[in-house]
Design a protein around this motif. Sequence first.
Motif, mmCIF file in Angstrom:
data_model
loop_
_atom_site.group_PDB
_atom_site.id
_atom_site.type_symbol
_atom_site.label_atom_id
_atom_site.label_comp_id
_atom_site.label_asym_id
_atom_site.label_seq_id
_atom_site.Cartn_x
_atom_site.Cartn_y
_atom_site.Cartn_z
ATOM 1 N N LEU A 161 4.920 0.042 9.616
ATOM 2 C CA LEU A 161 5.477 -0.630 9.194
ATOM 3 C C LEU A 161 7.022 -1.196 9.393
ATOM 4 O O LEU A 161 7.887 -0.891 9.696
ATOM 5 C CB LEU A 161 5.578 -0.239 7.394
ATOM 6 C CG LEU A 161 4.127 0.313 6.819
ATOM 7 C CD1 LEU A 161 4.085 0.724 5.669
ATOM 8 C CD2 LEU A 161 3.060 -0.277 7.104
ATOM 9 N N THR A 190 -1.412 -6.127 -2.631
ATOM 10 C CA THR A 190 0.142 -7.395 -4.308
ATOM 11 C C THR A 190 -0.238 -6.674 -5.313
ATOM 12 O O THR A 190 -1.222 -6.866 -5.772
ATOM 13 C CB THR A 190 0.364 -8.219 -4.086
ATOM 14 O OG1 THR A 190 -1.036 -9.327 -4.118
ATOM 15 C CG2 THR A 190 -0.148 -8.518 -2.629
ATOM 16 N N VAL A 192 3.981 -5.512 -2.054
ATOM 17 C CA VAL A 192 3.145 -5.441 -1.106
ATOM 18 C C VAL A 192 3.290 -3.516 -1.319
ATOM 19 O O VAL A 192 4.491 -2.868 -1.214
ATOM 20 C CB VAL A 192 3.014 -5.435 0.690
ATOM 21 C CG1 VAL A 192 2.210 -4.260 0.975
ATOM 22 C CG2 VAL A 192 2.451 -6.847 1.401
ATOM 23 N N ARG A 223 4.988 -5.741 7.165
ATOM 24 C CA ARG A 223 3.989 -6.281 7.418
ATOM 25 C C ARG A 223 3.350 -5.093 8.390
ATOM 26 O O ARG A 223 4.749 -4.130 8.442
ATOM 27 C CB ARG A 223 5.060 -7.023 8.772
ATOM 28 C CG ARG A 223 5.044 -8.480 8.234
ATOM 29 C CD ARG A 223 6.115 -9.408 9.864
ATOM 30 N NE ARG A 223 5.803 -10.730 9.133
ATOM 31 C CZ ARG A 223 6.952 -11.339 8.481
ATOM 32 N NH1 ARG A 223 7.824 -10.856 8.277
ATOM 33 N NH2 ARG A 223 7.311 -12.804 7.947
ATOM 34 N N ALA A 224 2.608 -4.915 8.564
ATOM 35 C CA ALA A 224 1.651 -3.871 9.270
ATOM 36 C C ALA A 224 1.781 -3.701 11.119
ATOM 37 O O ALA A 224 1.254 -5.172 11.315
ATOM 38 C CB ALA A 224 0.370 -3.277 8.438
ATOM 39 N N VAL A 242 -0.772 -0.209 1.552
ATOM 40 C CA VAL A 242 -1.092 -0.194 2.860
ATOM 41 C C VAL A 242 -2.018 1.119 3.296
ATOM 42 O O VAL A 242 -1.573 2.101 3.363
ATOM 43 C CB VAL A 242 0.115 -0.505 4.087
ATOM 44 C CG1 VAL A 242 -0.004 -0.651 5.190
ATOM 45 C CG2 VAL A 242 1.063 -1.582 3.412
ATOM 46 N N MET A 285 -3.626 -4.957 3.241
ATOM 47 C CA MET A 285 -2.377 -4.499 1.798
ATOM 48 C C MET A 285 -3.036 -5.076 0.389
ATOM 49 O O MET A 285 -3.575 -6.286 0.057
ATOM 50 C CB MET A 285 -1.490 -5.679 2.590
ATOM 51 C CG MET A 285 -0.992 -5.199 3.831
ATOM 52 S SD MET A 285 0.368 -5.728 4.230
ATOM 53 C CE MET A 285 0.753 -4.878 5.379
#
Length: 244
Positions: free
Chosen positions: A130, A88, A106, A75-76, A109, A86
């Motif tokens: 992150l 993938t 991911v 997660r950011a 980013v 993001m």
Amino acid sequence: MSHTIHRLAVVLAAVLTTLVALAGVAAAHVGVSSPDAEPGGYGKLTFRVPSESDTASTVGVRIAIPEEAAMASLRAMPMPGWTVDMTTTRLDDPLEAHGQEITEYVSVVEFRAENEGVGIGPGEFGEFGLSGGPFPDAETLSYPTVQTYSDGSESAWIEPTVDGAEPESPAPVLALTGEATGHDADADDAADEAAVEEAATSSEAADGGSATATTALVVAILGLLAGLGGLALGWTARRRTVSS
């Protein structure tokens, strides 16, 4: 003699200015640190991004996560005035987390400033967070990063560090510490996300690069002083010989 010494002093000042400038550039690369990242565990990554340009602002930071650094969850941390995208990618070798097979992760980013006014200006730095895991079983992880400026130029921090020799544009390297704890971040993600940790201190990799640059600068200065001193003595000896 005084004229020659004056010329030597001018040359010395110019060389010292160049060396100091080069040392500053070498130390001002993107770095990554974490207060809690360890193999098999979950933690926060902080990317510290200095703006090296004297005229443009940093408006984009694109962080790549190679497959060898893949995490099942990532997660950011929100940044006011910045958007986060993001990307993938399908895994060649699926991961297993919490009894489930993870086939995608991911891989990129990208943080983008909504306008130049919220970018990282000359002489400033920013931090991008992150959070995720589990981290792979490794001693270090590399995160190639591209920094974009408002004038369209880019700085690509993507070169690997080999045998401890730092390249000109090193990719950020994270050192993992401790043993796997088996901590289940998904069980308390809500609490972790609500209580965002304070930004981490400068990465050990960045500190090490700065110390190396400083040492090299001192050695170069001492060598230069010794060389100029010898030149001055040689000139004086020559004058005495001619006078005799």
